[in-house]
Design a protein around this motif. Structure first.
Motif, short mmCIF file in Angstrom:
data_model
loop_
_atom_site.label_atom_id
_atom_site.label_comp_id
_atom_site.label_asym_id
_atom_site.label_seq_id
_atom_site.Cartn_x
_atom_site.Cartn_y
_atom_site.Cartn_z
N LEU A 266 -65.74 -21.73 31.31
CA LEU A 266 -65.45 -20.30 31.40
C LEU A 266 -65.22 -19.89 32.85
N ALA A 267 -66.08 -20.41 33.76
CA ALA A 267 -65.93 -20.07 35.18
C ALA A 267 -64.60 -20.57 35.73
N VAL A 272 -59.04 -19.45 37.35
CA VAL A 272 -57.60 -19.68 37.23
C VAL A 272 -56.87 -18.37 36.99
N PHE A 273 -57.41 -17.55 36.06
CA PHE A 273 -56.80 -16.26 35.77
C PHE A 273 -56.80 -15.36 37.01
N GLN A 274 -57.92 -15.39 37.73
CA GLN A 274 -58.01 -14.57 38.93
C GLN A 274 -56.98 -14.99 39.96
N ILE A 276 -54.12 -16.49 39.32
CA ILE A 276 -52.79 -16.11 38.82
C ILE A 276 -52.53 -14.62 39.04
N LEU A 277 -53.54 -13.79 38.74
CA LEU A 277 -53.39 -12.35 38.93
C LEU A 277 -53.19 -12.00 40.40
N ALA A 278 -53.94 -12.70 41.27
CA ALA A 278 -53.80 -12.46 42.71
C ALA A 278 -52.40 -12.83 43.18
N ALA A 279 -51.88 -13.93 42.65
CA ALA A 279 -50.53 -14.36 43.03
C ALA A 279 -49.49 -13.36 42.55
N ILE A 280 -49.66 -12.82 41.35
CA ILE A 280 -48.73 -11.83 40.82
C ILE A 280 -48.77 -10.56 41.66
N GLN A 281 -50.01 -10.14 42.00
CA GLN A 281 -50.15 -8.94 42.81
C GLN A 281 -49.51 -9.11 44.18
#
Length: 291
Positions: A266-267, A272-274, A276-281
């Motif tokens: 889970l961590a 990984v999601f964090q 990806i979101l940071a890269a998108i932002q």
């Protein structure tokens, strides 16, 4: 002498099945009587019992009485009656052809994803192996192991070894198959936990010693349980199944390990999601939408 012995055997069986008080008064001697009944040197030709039974009842009624007696003495779960009645009566066991490639114990099986399950019957031929994408299940007939099990199995194996025996060494093959699964007490523990070995003998070590001792110098039929053995060997040769089983055994064998692995996964997933979101932002900040 055979007439008197035959009458005693049938009267004893009749008394146990029909709960005659005079016979039930000596039921606490049942283990001693059973040892005597099944000793190789004490065997009567079954035709003698058949002739005597016809004097009192129909043939098949008498044979049903013998089966009821065996079930009463041995108990329904894993009763050895089906083994014994086959040695009194014409054998109905059909064996297959093939070889057992390697020796592996029950504990070894669990480490590669093979589980154990009691068969629906206690017939010695009721052994099967079912495989799935990630695991396998070996079905074995349940059997009670107590103070007289060793004597009964040894005498049945000795009977099969007689030159004039018409049996197919089904009991001998079963003993050797079980011996291949049981090396020590840990193997007995695995089978006992699944309801395959009902241990009335004592420690698991005593049960392991029993099968190891009675299998000494026994030679099974080379055709026994061949399809089951082929399926097991095929499972062992599938490296993907072995890898998955080893992974599950290592990381999911207890609740705490499961929780730790789940938390780690889970961590990692959240990280990984964090990312990806940071890269998108970051991309959207550097390339704002036009208009």
């Amino acid at each position: 002498m055979m007439f008197l012995d035959g009458c005693f055997i049938l009267q004893y069986i009749y008394g146990i099945v029909n709960a005659i008080p005079e016979v039930l008064d000596i039921i606490h001697h049942a283990p001693l009587v059973l040892r005597g009944l099944f000793l190789l040197e004490n065997q009567l030709p079954f035709i003698v019992l058949q002739v005597l039974m016809r004097l009192k009842s129909e043939k098949y009624k008498g044979e049903k009485m013998i089966m009821a007696f065996i079930k009463r003495i041995r108990g329904e779960p894993g009763e050895i009656g089906n083994i014994l009645i086959q040695q009194l009566l014409p054998s109905g066991v059909t064996l297959l052809t093939g070889d057992w490639y390697t020796h592996r114990s029950a504990r070894d099986f669990t480490s590669v994803g093979i589980q154990f399950k009691p068969s629906k019957t206690s017939q010695l031929t009721d052994i099967d192996f079912m495989s799935t994408c990630t695991s396998g299940t070996l079905q074995l007939p349940p059997i009670i192991v107590d103070d007289i099990t060793k004597s009964i199995l040894l005498n049945l194996a000795a009977y099969e070894a007689c030159p004039d025996s018409v049996t197919d060494v089904g009991v001998t093959s079963y003993i050797c198959f079980m011996d291949s699964l049981i090396d020590q007490d840990e193997d007995v523990k695995v089978l006992r936990a699944k309801g395959i070995l009902i241990n009335f003998l004592g420690s698991d070590g005593h049960v392991a010693d029993l099968f190891n001792e009675i299998a000494t110098d026994l030679v099974p039929s080379p055709h026994a349980y061949v399809e089951v053995k082929k399926k097991i060997e095929k499972h062992h040769r599938n490296r993907m199944k072995i890898w998955i089983a080893d992974w599950l055994h290592t990381y999911f064998r207890n609740p705490w390990t499961f929780i730790a692995v789940t938390a780690t996964i889970l961590a990692i997933t959240l990280s990984v999601f964090q990312t990806i979101l940071a890269a998108i932002q970051t991309y959207l900040t550097a390339h704002p939408p036009k208009g």
